[in-house]
Design a protein around this motif. Sequence first.
Motif, PDB file in Angstrom:
ATOM      1  N   LYS A 162       0.834  -1.201   0.000  1.00  0.00           N
ATOM      2  CA  LYS A 162       0.000   0.000   0.000  1.00  0.00           C
ATOM      3  C   LYS A 162       0.870   1.252   0.000  1.00  0.00           C
ATOM      4  N   ALA A 163       0.466   2.235  -0.774  1.00  0.00           N
ATOM      5  CA  ALA A 163       1.187   3.509  -0.807  1.00  0.00           C
ATOM      6  C   ALA A 163       1.026   4.233   0.515  1.00  0.00           C
ATOM      7  N   GLY A 164       1.928   5.166   0.766  1.00  0.00           N
ATOM      8  CA  GLY A 164       1.847   5.942   1.990  1.00  0.00           C
ATOM      9  C   GLY A 164       3.188   6.044   2.665  1.00  0.00           C
ATOM     10  N   PRO A 165       3.214   6.499   3.908  1.00  0.00           N
ATOM     11  CA  PRO A 165       4.488   6.631   4.627  1.00  0.00           C
ATOM     12  C   PRO A 165       5.101   5.278   4.926  1.00  0.00           C
ATOM     13  N   LEU A 166       6.405   5.281   5.177  1.00  0.00           N
ATOM     14  CA  LEU A 166       7.094   4.061   5.540  1.00  0.00           C
ATOM     15  C   LEU A 166       6.570   3.556   6.881  1.00  0.00           C
ATOM     16  N   VAL A 167       6.566   2.237   7.059  1.00  0.00           N
ATOM     17  CA  VAL A 167       5.978   1.600   8.238  1.00  0.00           C
ATOM     18  C   VAL A 167       7.072   0.900   9.027  1.00  0.00           C
ATOM     19  N   CYS A 168       7.121   1.138  10.341  1.00  0.00           N
ATOM     20  CA  CYS A 168       8.267   0.682  11.144  1.00  0.00           C
ATOM     21  C   CYS A 168       8.409  -0.830  11.205  1.00  0.00           C
ATOM     22  N   ASP A 169       7.313  -1.594  11.147  1.00  0.00           N
ATOM     23  CA  ASP A 169       7.420  -3.054  11.237  1.00  0.00           C
ATOM     24  C   ASP A 169       7.135  -3.741   9.910  1.00  0.00           C
ATOM     25  N   ALA A 170       7.249  -2.984   8.823  1.00  0.00           N
ATOM     26  CA  ALA A 170       6.968  -3.536   7.498  1.00  0.00           C
ATOM     27  C   ALA A 170       8.146  -4.344   6.974  1.00  0.00           C
ATOM     28  N   ASP A 171       7.872  -5.188   6.004  1.00  0.00           N
ATOM     29  CA  ASP A 171       8.935  -5.874   5.277  1.00  0.00           C
ATOM     30  C   ASP A 171       9.814  -4.816   4.615  1.00  0.00           C
ATOM     31  N   PRO A 172      11.150  -4.977   4.683  1.00  0.00           N
ATOM     32  CA  PRO A 172      12.045  -3.946   4.124  1.00  0.00           C
ATOM     33  C   PRO A 172      11.777  -3.624   2.654  1.00  0.00           C
ATOM     34  N   MET A 173      11.446  -4.647   1.866  1.00  0.00           N
ATOM     35  CA  MET A 173      11.198  -4.383   0.450  1.00  0.00           C
ATOM     36  C   MET A 173       9.892  -3.621   0.245  1.00  0.00           C
ATOM     37  N   ASP A 174       8.920  -3.792   1.156  1.00  0.00           N
ATOM     38  CA  ASP A 174       7.689  -3.006   1.069  1.00  0.00           C
ATOM     39  C   ASP A 174       7.989  -1.527   1.293  1.00  0.00           C
ATOM     40  N   ASN A 175       8.820  -1.237   2.289  1.00  0.00           N
ATOM     41  CA  ASN A 175       9.194   0.160   2.529  1.00  0.00           C
ATOM     42  C   ASN A 175      10.013   0.726   1.372  1.00  0.00           C
ATOM     43  N   GLN A 200      16.131  12.155 -18.737  1.00  0.00           N
ATOM     44  CA  GLN A 200      16.408  11.681 -17.395  1.00  0.00           C
ATOM     45  C   GLN A 200      15.412  12.209 -16.366  1.00  0.00           C
ATOM     46  N   ARG A 201      14.585  13.153 -16.744  1.00  0.00           N
ATOM     47  CA  ARG A 201      13.688  13.741 -15.766  1.00  0.00           C
ATOM     48  C   ARG A 201      12.541  12.785 -15.444  1.00  0.00           C
ATOM     49  N   ILE A 202      12.044  12.855 -14.192  1.00  0.00           N
ATOM     50  CA  ILE A 202      10.876  12.081 -13.817  1.00  0.00           C
ATOM     51  C   ILE A 202       9.677  12.679 -14.534  1.00  0.00           C
ATOM     52  N   ALA A 203       9.016  11.866 -15.334  1.00  0.00           N
ATOM     53  CA  ALA A 203       7.866  12.354 -16.086  1.00  0.00           C
ATOM     54  C   ALA A 203       6.619  11.623 -15.585  1.00  0.00           C
ATOM     55  N   SER A 204       5.934  10.919 -16.435  1.00  0.00           N
ATOM     56  CA  SER A 204       4.733  10.190 -16.026  1.00  0.00           C
ATOM     57  C   SER A 204       5.167   8.839 -15.459  1.00  0.00           C
ATOM     58  N   TYR A 205       5.224   8.773 -14.151  1.00  0.00           N
ATOM     59  CA  TYR A 205       5.643   7.535 -13.494  1.00  0.00           C
ATOM     60  C   TYR A 205       4.403   6.730 -13.100  1.00  0.00           C
ATOM     61  N   GLU A 206       4.332   5.490 -13.541  1.00  0.00           N
ATOM     62  CA  GLU A 206       3.210   4.615 -13.237  1.00  0.00           C
ATOM     63  C   GLU A 206       3.693   3.548 -12.268  1.00  0.00           C
ATOM     64  N   HIS A 207       3.269   3.673 -11.023  1.00  0.00           N
ATOM     65  CA  HIS A 207       3.775   2.800  -9.963  1.00  0.00           C
ATOM     66  C   HIS A 207       3.055   1.454  -9.965  1.00  0.00           C
ATOM     67  N   THR A 208       3.822   0.396  -9.676  1.00  0.00           N
ATOM     68  CA  THR A 208       3.271  -0.944  -9.492  1.00  0.00           C
ATOM     69  C   THR A 208       3.632  -1.403  -8.087  1.00  0.00           C
ATOM     70  N   SER A 209       2.676  -1.952  -7.355  1.00  0.00           N
ATOM     71  CA  SER A 209       2.875  -2.246  -5.942  1.00  0.00           C
ATOM     72  C   SER A 209       3.475  -3.628  -5.691  1.00  0.00           C
ATOM     73  N   CYS A 210       4.259  -4.124  -6.624  1.00  0.00           N
ATOM     74  CA  CYS A 210       5.024  -5.357  -6.418  1.00  0.00           C
ATOM     75  C   CYS A 210       6.435  -4.980  -5.970  1.00  0.00           C
ATOM     76  N   THR A 211       7.225  -5.984  -5.592  1.00  0.00           N
ATOM     77  CA  THR A 211       8.611  -5.742  -5.220  1.00  0.00           C
ATOM     78  C   THR A 211       9.528  -6.585  -6.097  1.00  0.00           C
ATOM     79  N   PHE A 212      10.829  -6.386  -5.910  1.00  0.00           N
ATOM     80  CA  PHE A 212      11.826  -7.073  -6.733  1.00  0.00           C
ATOM     81  C   PHE A 212      12.707  -7.995  -5.893  1.00  0.00           C
ATOM     82  N   ALA A 213      12.176  -8.514  -4.796  1.00  0.00           N
ATOM     83  CA  ALA A 213      12.990  -9.317  -3.879  1.00  0.00           C
ATOM     84  C   ALA A 213      13.313 -10.694  -4.451  1.00  0.00           C
TER      85      ALA A 213
END
Length: 356
Positions: A162-175, A200-213
């Motif tokens: 889930k998007a939002g602030p970093l969470v203290c007890d979250a999985d590191p890759m989620d943060n 190189q500039r950040i333009a239209s960034y489309e986020h995906t809520s998966c990780t690369f672990a």
Amino acid sequence: MHDPSPIDIVYLWVDGLDPAWRDKRKSCWEALGQASRDTTGRHGNVEGRFRDNDELRYSLRALDHYFPEHGHIYLVTDNQRPAWLKSSDRLTVIDHRELIPTRSLPTFDSAHIESYIHRIPDLSDRYFYLNDDVFFGAPVRVDDWFWQGGIYAAWSGDGSVKAGPLVCDADPMDNACRLSQQWLDQPATANSATSLPKWQRIASYEHTSCTFAHAPRPMLRSLLFKLEELAPELFNQVRSTVFRSWDKPTIISDFVIRWALAHGVAKIRDYTQLHISTGDVDLPYQLDLLASLAGAVDFFCINDTTDNAPIHDPRLEQARFALQDLLPQPSRFEHAIPAWSALDLSDITSLDKLWR
């Protein structure tokens, strides 16, 4: 067009049983203030984070078997060397002191250490960064991982971060996923990119809520140097840690790949993959599945999730024996000494105590 340039391999490795190293880790932990201890990430100072269960030996065997045409291997360590490692003109041991400024040492955070590996002298532009618990499981085709001017990447996880602030007890890759989204969603003027070329500039960034672990990470050295200039605040932040911190998560294993995706330097590719957790109750089933897929899974990870279990824990022994059955042929980098799987570990002292 086929690129004939070599593809080097970089590993991070630590021997968590080494008495001198353990004393250093204990002293550093005790020297931390409570505030710093409170920011230590989930599983940031458990035995499983530093335990050597012979994974590197078998990862090198897999590399020899499935990718023998690889380039030079660099093994990044903290004044250590595996007893079984044979000298080779194809492998160089790099000490932390050769890469990381003295003022930042020691560090026990892999996210900190990996932020420097692109600075290894003579490292090829294209390289794989591998954790020692990641193994190629089928013949490696370079074109499945690199394309002209770019890399391929593999999602892992279920896409539920889930998007939002970093969470203290979250999985590191989620943060790490959350931090990347926060940074990449900023307008170009907010991240000092205005002086860089337009592409190189950040333009239209489309986020995906998966990780690369838990996967091999194809990297471009030239890209890492560019991002070090583009996002110095992220590099400086992760380079300030002693132990893994929840509020300073990895950037190499997440942000770099997402930035590359946002700018057309990376593409997502589907791979056959298997993730095994040694702490799971169905570990025997997972290891049997791995055996049934021998030679047919692009890569796999045997993740040590037994935390503070002793080295002779039966689950760790099962993992070692499974690796020996799967990869019995020694690599060119081994001396002829027994693997863990051939040793009697019953007299090894328990390492259950966690310093707090």
